[in-house]
Design a protein around this motif. Structure first.
Motif, short mmCIF file in Angstrom:
data_model
loop_
_atom_site.label_atom_id
_atom_site.label_comp_id
_atom_site.label_asym_id
_atom_site.label_seq_id
_atom_site.Cartn_x
_atom_site.Cartn_y
_atom_site.Cartn_z
N LEU A 144 0.18 -5.32 16.55
CA LEU A 144 -0.82 -6.38 16.47
C LEU A 144 -1.66 -6.21 15.21
N ALA A 145 -1.97 -4.97 14.86
CA ALA A 145 -2.74 -4.71 13.63
C ALA A 145 -1.97 -5.18 12.40
N LEU A 146 -0.65 -4.96 12.39
CA LEU A 146 0.16 -5.42 11.27
C LEU A 146 0.14 -6.95 11.16
N ALA A 149 -3.31 -8.22 9.96
CA ALA A 149 -3.49 -7.94 8.54
C ALA A 149 -2.77 -8.99 7.68
N MET A 150 -1.57 -9.37 8.07
CA MET A 150 -0.82 -10.35 7.28
C MET A 150 -1.47 -11.73 7.36
N LEU A 151 -1.98 -12.11 8.54
CA LEU A 151 -2.63 -13.42 8.68
C LEU A 151 -3.91 -13.48 7.85
N ALA A 169 3.14 -14.93 -0.84
CA ALA A 169 2.67 -13.57 -0.63
C ALA A 169 3.05 -13.06 0.75
N VAL A 170 2.87 -13.89 1.78
CA VAL A 170 3.17 -13.45 3.15
C VAL A 170 4.67 -13.23 3.33
N VAL A 171 5.49 -14.13 2.79
CA VAL A 171 6.94 -13.94 2.90
C VAL A 171 7.35 -12.66 2.18
N ALA A 172 6.75 -12.40 1.03
CA ALA A 172 7.08 -11.18 0.27
C ALA A 172 6.65 -9.93 1.04
N VAL A 173 5.45 -9.95 1.63
CA VAL A 173 4.99 -8.79 2.39
C VAL A 173 5.84 -8.60 3.64
N GLY A 204 -1.30 -3.34 2.03
CA GLY A 204 -2.43 -3.46 1.12
C GLY A 204 -2.02 -3.34 -0.34
N TYR A 205 -1.17 -2.36 -0.65
CA TYR A 205 -0.72 -2.19 -2.04
C TYR A 205 0.10 -3.41 -2.48
N SER A 206 1.01 -3.85 -1.61
CA SER A 206 1.86 -4.98 -1.95
C SER A 206 1.02 -6.24 -2.18
N MET A 207 0.04 -6.47 -1.31
CA MET A 207 -0.80 -7.66 -1.48
C MET A 207 -1.65 -7.56 -2.75
#
Length: 314
Positions: A144-146, A149-151, A169-173, A204-207
């Motif tokens: 749920l935390a993951l 974070a993405m939303l 960005a979301v698709v890439a993450v 976090g790094y990827s975003m």
């Protein structure tokens, strides 16, 4: 004295990233399929945090006899007993689950008695038991935390840039998370709550890489609003590639000590972070930006500046 890598790398590259995007898309699709196949065939090697069980940390008078500890724990009724070195040559950690119908307390006492007989002078430093209900709650909370974070990151990118930037960005993450989980499944590295923390760090790094990528792209879109989007993407990435390589290399060097010298306990955590840095850099160029290229963007209203043709190479 400047770091040698800074002097070696040119200020600006001349690669044709857009031309290679279709091949990168095929590669990403293959890797995602392989990750899915690994999930269904091997599954994840969930740790005690997620499946329930007991962890016993011990210290022996001499070098820890890993084989003796494992066989003794198994003979005492421990299910799926795993033993690994911990904190030096005379330290070890035993992970196991109680057999069906046996309580965790009874299984733990039985294993402790067997270890005491097999290795005289053994010391029990720590005993930790996680029940099935608690482990289920931990797994639900971790994933749920993951998702949250993405939303939240989608909302931030949408607010700061445009919707297509946020979707890219979301698709890439999501691509990064799936490939990281697939690699952990393929290598059967233990997946625990520390792995969730590593995945959040990867996200976090990827975003952060996506934000920097989008920021440079937006600047160039305002400058070259009559130039084809593909050319602007190439120029933007070539302008920031040196910085990306230096940042990623520095982060990996900072983790390399723990990766090679941290032992089996730290290895899954650090390995996940190192792979996340690599795949996050890749997805910024070959997942997030191609989505924007296909979707299109709204150009700025600033005065356009003609883009001088640049020599690009694959």
């Amino acid at each position: 004295m400047a770091w040698p890598l800074i002097r070696i790398l040119p200020r600006e590259f001349h690669f044709d990233f857009v031309r290679l995007a279709p091949f990168a898309a095929i590669l990403s699709a293959i890797l995602i399929l392989l990750s899915g196949a690994s999930f269904f065939t091997k599954g994840m090697n969930f740790g005690i945090d997620f499946v329930g069980g007991t962890v016993i940390e011990v210290r022996t008078p001499g070098a820890a006899p890993i084989g003796v500890l494992r066989s003794s724990a198994t003979a005492a009724g421990a299910h799926d007993a795993q033993v690994q070195s911990l904190g030096g040559a005379n330290g070890a950690m035993i992970r196991f689950r109680p057999t069906e119908g046996q309580s965790a307390v009874a299984a733990t006492e039985s294993v402790k008695q067997a270890l005491t007989k097999a290795v005289p002078g053994i010391e029990f430093k720590q005993v930790q038991t996680v029940g099935a209900k608690v482990s289920g709650e931990l797994m639900q909370g971790g994933f749920l935390a993951l998702g949250v974070a993405m939303l939240l990151m989608l909302a931030y990118i949408w607010f700061r840039f445009q919707l297509q930037f946020g979707m890219g960005a979301v698709v890439a993450v999501l691509h990064d998370v799936l490939l990281t989980l697939g690699l952990l499944s393929f290598m059967q590295l233990e997946f625990s709550m520390t792995s969730i923390a590593a995945l959040l760090t990867v996200i976090g790094y990827s975003m952060n890489e996506k934000v920097i990528t989008f920021d440079r792209l937006r600047e160039n879109l305002r400058k070259y609003k009559t130039t084809p989007l593909g050319e602007v993407i190439n120029r933007s990435e070539n302008e920031r590639l040196s910085r990306t390589l230096i940042t990623g290399t520095t982060a990996i060097l900072a983790l390399s000590g723990a990766l090679f010298l941290g032992g089996p306990v730290l290895f899954p955590l650090v390995f996940t972070m190192v792979f996340g840095i690599i795949i996050g850099t890749y997805s910024s160029i070959y997942v997030a930006l191609p989505i924007i290229l296909l979707w299109g963007v709204k150009r700025g209203d600033d005065e356009a500046t003609p883009l001088k043709p640049a020599t690009v190479r694959p």
